[in-house]
Design a protein around this motif. Sequence first.
Motif, PDB file in Angstrom:
ATOM      1  N   SER A   1      31.071  32.006  30.114  1.00 52.21           N
ATOM      2  CA  SER A   1      31.752  32.501  31.306  1.00 52.21           C
ATOM      3  C   SER A   1      31.265  31.743  32.527  1.00 52.21           C
ATOM      4  O   SER A   1      30.115  31.324  32.601  1.00 52.21           O
ATOM      5  CB  SER A   1      31.507  33.997  31.472  1.00 52.21           C
ATOM      6  OG  SER A   1      30.142  34.229  31.712  1.00 52.21           O
TER       7      SER A   1
ATOM      8  N   VAL B   1      38.129  27.167  35.932  1.00 49.25           N
ATOM      9  CA  VAL B   1      39.485  27.555  35.589  1.00 49.25           C
ATOM     10  C   VAL B   1      39.960  26.707  34.419  1.00 49.25           C
ATOM     11  O   VAL B   1      39.854  25.477  34.443  1.00 49.25           O
ATOM     12  CB  VAL B   1      40.416  27.356  36.809  1.00 49.25           C
ATOM     13  CG1 VAL B   1      41.837  27.710  36.464  1.00 49.25           C
ATOM     14  CG2 VAL B   1      39.928  28.184  37.981  1.00 49.25           C
ATOM     15  N   ASP B   2      40.495  27.345  33.382  1.00 48.88           N
ATOM     16  CA  ASP B   2      41.036  26.572  32.276  1.00 48.88           C
ATOM     17  C   ASP B   2      42.463  26.137  32.577  1.00 48.88           C
ATOM     18  O   ASP B   2      43.056  26.528  33.583  1.00 48.88           O
ATOM     19  CB  ASP B   2      40.961  27.355  30.958  1.00 48.88           C
ATOM     20  CG  ASP B   2      41.780  28.621  30.987  1.00 48.88           C
ATOM     21  OD1 ASP B   2      42.193  29.030  32.086  1.00 48.88           O
ATOM     22  OD2 ASP B   2      42.008  29.206  29.923  1.00 48.88           O
TER      23      ASP B   2
ATOM     24  N   TYR C   1      45.348  26.765  31.189  1.00 46.45           N
ATOM     25  CA  TYR C   1      46.411  27.767  31.118  1.00 46.45           C
ATOM     26  C   TYR C   1      46.454  28.634  32.378  1.00 46.45           C
ATOM     27  O   TYR C   1      47.528  29.001  32.847  1.00 46.45           O
ATOM     28  CB  TYR C   1      46.248  28.628  29.862  1.00 46.45           C
ATOM     29  CG  TYR C   1      46.330  27.801  28.610  1.00 46.45           C
ATOM     30  CD1 TYR C   1      47.525  27.189  28.244  1.00 46.45           C
ATOM     31  CD2 TYR C   1      45.213  27.591  27.819  1.00 46.45           C
ATOM     32  CE1 TYR C   1      47.608  26.415  27.113  1.00 46.45           C
ATOM     33  CE2 TYR C   1      45.281  26.810  26.683  1.00 46.45           C
ATOM     34  CZ  TYR C   1      46.487  26.221  26.334  1.00 46.45           C
ATOM     35  OH  TYR C   1      46.563  25.441  25.219  1.00 46.45           O
ATOM     36  N   THR C   2      45.299  28.937  32.925  1.00 47.32           N
ATOM     37  CA  THR C   2      45.259  29.684  34.179  1.00 47.32           C
ATOM     38  C   THR C   2      45.818  28.841  35.321  1.00 47.32           C
ATOM     39  O   THR C   2      46.563  29.342  36.169  1.00 47.32           O
ATOM     40  CB  THR C   2      43.815  30.107  34.496  1.00 47.32           C
ATOM     41  OG1 THR C   2      43.288  30.833  33.391  1.00 47.32           O
ATOM     42  CG2 THR C   2      43.757  30.965  35.740  1.00 47.32           C
ATOM     43  N   ALA C   3      45.496  27.558  35.316  1.00 47.73           N
ATOM     44  CA  ALA C   3      46.023  26.665  36.350  1.00 47.73           C
ATOM     45  C   ALA C   3      47.538  26.528  36.229  1.00 47.73           C
ATOM     46  O   ALA C   3      48.254  26.570  37.236  1.00 47.73           O
ATOM     47  CB  ALA C   3      45.359  25.298  36.243  1.00 47.73           C
TER      48      ALA C   3
ATOM     49  N   ALA D   1      49.611  28.711  34.923  1.00 46.40           N
ATOM     50  CA  ALA D   1      50.213  29.984  35.314  1.00 46.40           C
ATOM     51  C   ALA D   1      50.220  30.131  36.840  1.00 46.40           C
ATOM     52  O   ALA D   1      51.187  30.636  37.417  1.00 46.40           O
ATOM     53  CB  ALA D   1      49.451  31.149  34.680  1.00 46.40           C
ATOM     54  N   GLY D   2      49.175  29.674  37.497  1.00 45.19           N
ATOM     55  CA  GLY D   2      49.126  29.722  38.953  1.00 45.19           C
ATOM     56  C   GLY D   2      50.172  28.817  39.591  1.00 45.19           C
ATOM     57  O   GLY D   2      50.849  29.207  40.543  1.00 45.19           O
TER      58      GLY D   2
END
Length: 60
Positions: A11, A15-16, A18-20, A22-23
């Motif tokens: 943790s 940012v991975d 997929y999060t980027a 999605a953003g």
Amino acid sequence: MSRFNSPVMRSGDGVDIYTALAGVAALILLAGCLVMVFHNIQYSSSSDTSDDGGVFKVLD
């Protein structure tokens, strides 16, 4: 290879991808919604009356 020494994502690594993605998709969707709202305001405003139009005006 046992299940106890498999690589684990720690943790706080940032940012991975997929999060980027999605953003970025959320920002593009928000920008598209704003463009459509402003286009609707411009299209619904009548040039022969003093009505300003609006977001919720029903077009004929």
